[in-house]
Design a protein around this motif. Structure first.
Motif, mmCIF file in Angstrom:
data_model
loop_
_atom_site.group_PDB
_atom_site.id
_atom_site.type_symbol
_atom_site.label_atom_id
_atom_site.label_comp_id
_atom_site.label_asym_id
_atom_site.label_seq_id
_atom_site.Cartn_x
_atom_site.Cartn_y
_atom_site.Cartn_z
ATOM 1 N N SER A 1 55.512 28.399 6.575
ATOM 2 C CA SER A 1 55.354 27.739 7.873
ATOM 3 C C SER A 1 53.971 27.094 8.016
ATOM 4 O O SER A 1 53.725 26.377 8.978
ATOM 5 N N ASP A 2 53.090 27.328 7.045
ATOM 6 C CA ASP A 2 51.725 26.818 7.148
ATOM 7 C C ASP A 2 51.474 25.569 6.297
ATOM 8 O O ASP A 2 50.330 25.164 6.106
ATOM 9 N N LEU A 3 52.527 24.943 5.804
ATOM 10 C CA LEU A 3 52.353 23.737 4.991
ATOM 11 C C LEU A 3 52.016 22.548 5.880
ATOM 12 O O LEU A 3 52.586 22.391 6.960
ATOM 13 N N SER A 4 51.120 21.699 5.397
ATOM 14 C CA SER A 4 50.826 20.462 6.136
ATOM 15 C C SER A 4 51.994 19.491 5.925
ATOM 16 O O SER A 4 52.836 19.681 5.034
ATOM 17 N N GLU A 5 52.022 18.456 6.715
ATOM 18 C CA GLU A 5 53.054 17.427 6.560
ATOM 19 C C GLU A 5 52.983 16.815 5.163
ATOM 20 O O GLU A 5 54.004 16.584 4.510
ATOM 21 N N GLY A 6 51.766 16.574 4.701
ATOM 22 C CA GLY A 6 51.579 15.999 3.366
ATOM 23 C C GLY A 6 52.059 16.931 2.264
ATOM 24 O O GLY A 6 52.679 16.483 1.296
ATOM 25 N N ASP A 7 51.768 18.231 2.411
ATOM 26 C CA ASP A 7 52.238 19.208 1.422
ATOM 27 C C ASP A 7 53.765 19.234 1.376
ATOM 28 O O ASP A 7 54.368 19.251 0.306
ATOM 29 N N THR A 8 54.378 19.218 2.537
ATOM 30 C CA THR A 8 55.840 19.245 2.615
ATOM 31 C C THR A 8 56.438 18.000 1.971
ATOM 32 O O THR A 8 57.412 18.087 1.213
ATOM 33 N N LYS A 9 55.842 16.849 2.237
ATOM 34 C CA LYS A 9 56.349 15.615 1.631
ATOM 35 C C LYS A 9 56.195 15.644 0.113
ATOM 36 O O LYS A 9 57.089 15.203 -0.614
ATOM 37 N N THR A 10 55.091 16.175 -0.366
ATOM 38 C CA THR A 10 54.884 16.277 -1.812
ATOM 39 C C THR A 10 55.911 17.212 -2.438
ATOM 40 O O THR A 10 56.486 16.905 -3.489
ATOM 41 N N LEU A 11 56.160 18.335 -1.803
ATOM 42 C CA LEU A 11 57.169 19.265 -2.307
ATOM 43 C C LEU A 11 58.558 18.627 -2.278
ATOM 44 O O LEU A 11 59.338 18.782 -3.229
ATOM 45 N N ASN A 12 58.872 17.887 -1.217
ATOM 46 C CA ASN A 12 60.159 17.181 -1.156
ATOM 47 C C ASN A 12 60.280 16.175 -2.292
ATOM 48 O O ASN A 12 61.342 16.030 -2.897
ATOM 49 N N TRP A 13 59.188 15.477 -2.576
ATOM 50 C CA TRP A 13 59.205 14.499 -3.663
ATOM 51 C C TRP A 13 59.484 15.191 -4.995
ATOM 52 O O TRP A 13 60.333 14.751 -5.773
ATOM 53 N N HIS A 14 58.767 16.271 -5.254
ATOM 54 C CA HIS A 14 58.948 16.976 -6.530
ATOM 55 C C HIS A 14 60.345 17.577 -6.652
ATOM 56 O O HIS A 14 60.956 17.517 -7.724
ATOM 57 N N GLU A 15 60.860 18.126 -5.557
ATOM 58 C CA GLU A 15 62.230 18.632 -5.592
ATOM 59 C C GLU A 15 63.194 17.477 -5.863
ATOM 60 O O GLU A 15 64.126 17.602 -6.671
ATOM 61 N N GLY A 16 62.965 16.342 -5.221
ATOM 62 C CA GLY A 16 63.816 15.177 -5.439
ATOM 63 C C GLY A 16 63.785 14.700 -6.881
ATOM 64 O O GLY A 16 64.823 14.348 -7.456
ATOM 65 N N GLN A 17 62.601 14.693 -7.487
ATOM 66 C CA GLN A 17 62.497 14.283 -8.887
ATOM 67 C C GLN A 17 63.316 15.205 -9.792
ATOM 68 O O GLN A 17 64.008 14.733 -10.707
ATOM 69 N N LEU A 18 63.221 16.491 -9.540
ATOM 70 C CA LEU A 18 63.983 17.446 -10.349
ATOM 71 C C LEU A 18 65.485 17.252 -10.146
ATOM 72 O O LEU A 18 66.265 17.311 -11.100
ATOM 73 N N ARG A 19 65.889 17.021 -8.928
ATOM 74 C CA ARG A 19 67.320 16.817 -8.653
ATOM 75 C C ARG A 19 67.801 15.494 -9.260
ATOM 76 O O ARG A 19 68.907 15.411 -9.804
ATOM 77 N N THR B 1 53.454 3.251 8.048
ATOM 78 C CA THR B 1 52.945 2.028 7.416
ATOM 79 C C THR B 1 51.422 1.936 7.458
ATOM 80 O O THR B 1 50.792 1.590 6.460
ATOM 81 N N GLU B 2 50.840 2.280 8.594
ATOM 82 C CA GLU B 2 49.375 2.158 8.726
ATOM 83 C C GLU B 2 48.609 3.138 7.834
ATOM 84 O O GLU B 2 47.430 2.945 7.566
ATOM 85 N N ARG B 3 49.270 4.186 7.349
ATOM 86 C CA ARG B 3 48.600 5.156 6.469
ATOM 87 C C ARG B 3 48.945 4.961 4.995
ATOM 88 O O ARG B 3 48.450 5.674 4.143
#
Length: 192
Positions: free
Chosen positions: A70-88, A108-110
């Motif tokens: 529950s303590d993951l930042s938004e960026g950490d969660t997105k990175t984990l989602n990306w890595h899970e997606g790559q594996l899948r 977009t601005e970020r």
């Protein structure tokens, strides 16, 4: 009907056995901090994914970790989602991979490095949409390096990077169009 039930049980037991071969029972993955679990080259989920036939077990582990923390930042969660997606995607679970990749878009601005164009290109490759892949590549190639951007490693030492980032992977997707995600991402397609 009994044969179907026996087959389902057999497949389920095979999956459990495969999971046991992939996951180190001595590791407490869900207790690891984000850095150790995701960024360590020889630990966390990567140690599982590096074992032959264990990519889905690693993807499932990332999924469990992401949901348990529950303590993951938004960026950490997105990175984990990306890595899970790559594996899948590597394992051929294309729709699930795309759904995970779509969760990694940045506002977009970020998005100073063209991440969203890389996501678009990755999804286009998986969907076999060459026109969208080529358009995403062109847009990514036009991303200019922000003035004063100095990339550093974890120790604070300067790191040289190819710019725009991930363009080499997108070029591999184009060169390997029609191949599997695993082949294209590694750049090993077409008999290379």
């Amino acid at each position: 009907m009994l044969a179907v039930a026996v087959l389902a049980l057999s497949l389920s037991l095979t999956a459990v056995h495969a999971q046991e071969q992939c996951i180190d029972a001595n590791q407490h993955y869900l207790q690891m901090n984000y850095q150790t679990f995701d960024q360590s080259v020889d630990g966390g989920w990567r140690a599982v994914a590096d074992k032959e036939g264990c990519q889905l077990a690693a993807a499932d582990l990332i999924h469990q970790y992401t949901n348990a923390k529950s303590d993951l930042s938004e960026g950490d969660t997105k990175t984990l989602n990306w890595h899970e997606g790559q594996l899948r995607a590597t394992a051929g679970q294309s729709q699930r991979a795309i759904a995970l990749f779509e969760q990694t878009y940045k506002p977009t601005e970020r998005d100073i490095a063209g991440w969203n164009y890389y996501v678009d290109a990755t999804i286009a490759f998986i969907q076999q949409d060459k026109a969208k892949l080529l358009q995403s590549r062109e847009t990514l190639a036009d991303v200019k390096m922000p003035e004063g951007l100095n990339m550093t490693n974890a120790d604070g030492k300067p790191v040289e990077i190819e710019w725009p980032m991930n363009l080499d992977i997108v070029d591999s997707f184009i060169a390997c169009f029609g191949a599997s995600y695993k082949e294209a991402y590694s750049g090993k397609c077409g008999g290379d």
